[in-house]
Design a protein around this motif. Sequence first.
Motif, PDB file in Angstrom:
ATOM      1  N   ARG A  31     -26.296  17.759  19.144  1.00 19.68           N
ATOM      2  CA  ARG A  31     -24.840  17.630  19.032  1.00 19.68           C
ATOM      3  C   ARG A  31     -24.299  18.386  17.814  1.00 19.68           C
ATOM      4  NH1 ARG A  31     -27.014  13.178  21.468  1.00 19.68           N
ATOM      5  NH2 ARG A  31     -25.802  12.253  23.176  1.00 19.68           N
ATOM      6  N   ASN A  32     -25.121  19.267  17.277  1.00 27.10           N
ATOM      7  CA  ASN A  32     -24.735  20.111  16.147  1.00 27.10           C
ATOM      8  C   ASN A  32     -24.401  19.294  14.907  1.00 27.10           C
ATOM      9  OD1 ASN A  32     -24.480  22.776  15.217  1.00 27.10           O
ATOM     10  ND2 ASN A  32     -22.249  22.668  15.329  1.00 27.10           N
ATOM     11  N   ILE A  33     -25.176  18.228  14.687  1.00 27.30           N
ATOM     12  CA  ILE A  33     -25.015  17.381  13.498  1.00 27.30           C
ATOM     13  C   ILE A  33     -26.334  17.359  12.737  1.00 27.30           C
ATOM     14  CG2 ILE A  33     -24.703  15.011  12.677  1.00 27.30           C
ATOM     15  CD1 ILE A  33     -22.713  14.580  14.889  1.00 27.30           C
ATOM     16  N   LEU A  34     -26.242  17.622  11.438  1.00 27.43           N
ATOM     17  CA  LEU A  34     -27.413  17.587  10.573  1.00 27.43           C
ATOM     18  C   LEU A  34     -27.512  16.215   9.923  1.00 27.43           C
ATOM     19  CD1 LEU A  34     -29.750  19.071   9.073  1.00 27.43           C
ATOM     20  CD2 LEU A  34     -28.066  19.673   7.315  1.00 27.43           C
ATOM     21  N   LEU A  35     -28.651  15.528  10.140  1.00 29.14           N
ATOM     22  CA  LEU A  35     -28.876  14.223   9.534  1.00 29.14           C
ATOM     23  C   LEU A  35     -29.619  14.354   8.215  1.00 29.14           C
ATOM     24  CD1 LEU A  35     -29.984  11.783  12.399  1.00 29.14           C
ATOM     25  CD2 LEU A  35     -27.737  12.032  11.370  1.00 29.14           C
ATOM     26  N   THR A  36     -29.127  13.647   7.209  1.00 29.27           N
ATOM     27  CA  THR A  36     -29.854  13.483   5.949  1.00 29.27           C
ATOM     28  C   THR A  36     -30.322  12.032   5.899  1.00 29.27           C
ATOM     29  OG1 THR A  36     -28.419  15.080   4.865  1.00 29.27           O
ATOM     30  CG2 THR A  36     -29.715  13.657   3.440  1.00 29.27           C
ATOM     31  N   MET A  37     -31.575  11.800   5.524  1.00 28.50           N
ATOM     32  CA  MET A  37     -32.140  10.454   5.539  1.00 28.50           C
ATOM     33  C   MET A  37     -32.033   9.770   4.179  1.00 28.50           C
ATOM     34  SD  MET A  37     -33.144  10.444   8.593  1.00 28.50           S
ATOM     35  CE  MET A  37     -32.986  11.873   9.658  1.00 28.50           C
ATOM     36  N   TYR A  38     -31.730   8.482   4.212  1.00 32.16           N
ATOM     37  CA  TYR A  38     -31.809   7.647   3.015  1.00 32.16           C
ATOM     38  C   TYR A  38     -32.517   6.364   3.413  1.00 32.16           C
ATOM     39  CZ  TYR A  38     -30.743   5.273  -1.320  1.00 32.16           C
ATOM     40  OH  TYR A  38     -30.856   4.610  -2.518  1.00 32.16           O
ATOM     41  N   ARG A  39     -33.702   6.159   2.865  1.00 31.31           N
ATOM     42  CA  ARG A  39     -34.509   4.964   3.153  1.00 31.31           C
ATOM     43  C   ARG A  39     -34.190   3.900   2.114  1.00 31.31           C
ATOM     44  NH1 ARG A  39     -39.442   2.649   1.671  1.00 31.31           N
ATOM     45  NH2 ARG A  39     -40.776   1.940   3.395  1.00 31.31           N
ATOM     46  N   THR A  40     -33.708   2.747   2.562  1.00 31.72           N
ATOM     47  CA  THR A  40     -33.285   1.722   1.608  1.00 31.72           C
ATOM     48  C   THR A  40     -34.477   1.100   0.888  1.00 31.72           C
ATOM     49  OG1 THR A  40     -33.351  -0.105   3.195  1.00 31.72           O
ATOM     50  CG2 THR A  40     -31.289   1.134   3.027  1.00 31.72           C
ATOM     51  N   GLN A  41     -34.303   0.894  -0.396  1.00 36.29           N
ATOM     52  CA  GLN A  41     -35.244   0.140  -1.223  1.00 36.29           C
ATOM     53  C   GLN A  41     -34.399  -0.789  -2.073  1.00 36.29           C
ATOM     54  OE1 GLN A  41     -38.579   2.582  -2.985  1.00 36.29           O
ATOM     55  NE2 GLN A  41     -37.295   4.267  -2.266  1.00 36.29           N
ATOM     56  N   LYS A  42     -34.557  -2.069  -1.850  1.00 40.56           N
ATOM     57  CA  LYS A  42     -33.641  -3.063  -2.406  1.00 40.56           C
ATOM     58  C   LYS A  42     -33.442  -2.918  -3.907  1.00 40.56           C
ATOM     59  CE  LYS A  42     -32.438  -7.895  -1.794  1.00 40.56           C
ATOM     60  NZ  LYS A  42     -32.834  -9.178  -1.172  1.00 40.56           N
ATOM     61  N   GLU A  43     -34.514  -2.604  -4.622  1.00 44.08           N
ATOM     62  CA  GLU A  43     -34.429  -2.585  -6.080  1.00 44.08           C
ATOM     63  C   GLU A  43     -33.533  -1.456  -6.608  1.00 44.08           C
ATOM     64  OE1 GLU A  43     -37.274  -2.317  -4.362  1.00 44.08           O
ATOM     65  OE2 GLU A  43     -38.002  -4.380  -4.474  1.00 44.08           O
ATOM     66  N   ILE A  44     -33.497  -0.318  -5.911  1.00 47.51           N
ATOM     67  CA  ILE A  44     -32.759   0.831  -6.446  1.00 47.51           C
ATOM     68  C   ILE A  44     -31.592   1.265  -5.569  1.00 47.51           C
ATOM     69  CG2 ILE A  44     -34.763   1.714  -7.696  1.00 47.51           C
ATOM     70  CD1 ILE A  44     -35.164   3.728  -5.450  1.00 47.51           C
ATOM     71  N   PHE A  45     -31.389   0.561  -4.445  1.00 48.81           N
ATOM     72  CA  PHE A  45     -30.353   0.945  -3.496  1.00 48.81           C
ATOM     73  C   PHE A  45     -28.989   1.033  -4.167  1.00 48.81           C
ATOM     74  CE2 PHE A  45     -28.272  -0.322   0.816  1.00 48.81           C
ATOM     75  CZ  PHE A  45     -27.916   0.999   1.026  1.00 48.81           C
ATOM     76  N   GLN A  46     -28.609  -0.018  -4.880  1.00 50.15           N
ATOM     77  CA  GLN A  46     -27.273  -0.062  -5.482  1.00 50.15           C
ATOM     78  C   GLN A  46     -27.074   1.024  -6.533  1.00 50.15           C
ATOM     79  OE1 GLN A  46     -26.037  -3.897  -6.790  1.00 50.15           O
ATOM     80  NE2 GLN A  46     -26.568  -4.917  -4.887  1.00 50.15           N
ATOM     81  N   LYS A  47     -28.116   1.363  -7.278  1.00 50.84           N
ATOM     82  CA  LYS A  47     -27.980   2.349  -8.348  1.00 50.84           C
ATOM     83  C   LYS A  47     -27.837   3.772  -7.800  1.00 50.84           C
ATOM     84  CE  LYS A  47     -30.799  -0.381 -11.570  1.00 50.84           C
ATOM     85  NZ  LYS A  47     -32.047  -0.419 -12.362  1.00 50.84           N
TER      86      LYS A  47
END
Length: 295
Positions: A31-47
């Motif tokens: 669909r001509n969309i580039l995905l960038t991944m972000y894997r959640t890690q609870k300890e550093i997610f908010q920062k």
Amino acid sequence: MKKILLVYNPISGHAAFKKRLDGIIENFQRRNILLTMYRTQKEIFQKEFAECVRESKADGIISAGGDGTLHAVINLLMKSKIDLPVGIIGSGTSNDFATYLGINKNLEEYFDRIANFKTRRVDVGLVNGEKYFINVVSAGAFTAIAHEVNVKLKNFLGKPAYYIQGFKELTKFKAIIFNVTSNKVNFEFDAFLFIVLNSSAVAGLKNVADFAKVDDGELNLLAIKKCSTRKLFRITKNLFLGKGVDINDENIFHLQGKNFVITSANDLTSDIDGEIGAKLPIKIETVPNAVEIFV
């Protein structure tokens, strides 16, 4: 080419989402969309999250996980004053907001709508001026169940694990005196629990309150008032059968409003979108048209 930041929780639900990643990437590339991944890690997610969103220069975000993952994403966006459309791939044990929007029925069609940037703005709630919620706040009986269910049982059975735990606790329920103030009017009642709803889907039940709308600028407070065990079983049975709450039932308290202050003499902790929330008393406000959602 549009850019979407995919925020995924690797342990939501059956922890199976990561096995679907390649197929989802391929779907969006088509669909001509580039995905960038972000894997959640609870300890550093908010920062890290806000900085990651800004550096990615994303045109939108997709939350892949359960209600807790979506809750975290919405809070981080609101607190960072980032206004980007948010998509949802419900891959948790309970995906109430995705269920309300009908997203998981046909993901191919949903991906088409994301590619065409089909969105709507929805309200969110704010608790004590510091924590946002997209779907529900509750306190009283039932509300601690999500935190008490054994993780292995939850991953094996999914939503039925919550129901099994709930029915085990049903006969132990004790009524609590709640005091609610809304628009300068005060109400006091004995109830087993209250829930403040944005959508009509709660605890895996998709039609708890079909009158609840996510874009009307108001929230709905419902409480199951003190009643006999037989009547309590009848109310819960009707909910599980998809009949929803009858606000004309003498055992149901219903109040619609833009804000609520809820107090109790009991030591109660609220639940916010399935996560442990603040202790009562709590102040709940509506934030109208706060978030743009891919629909």
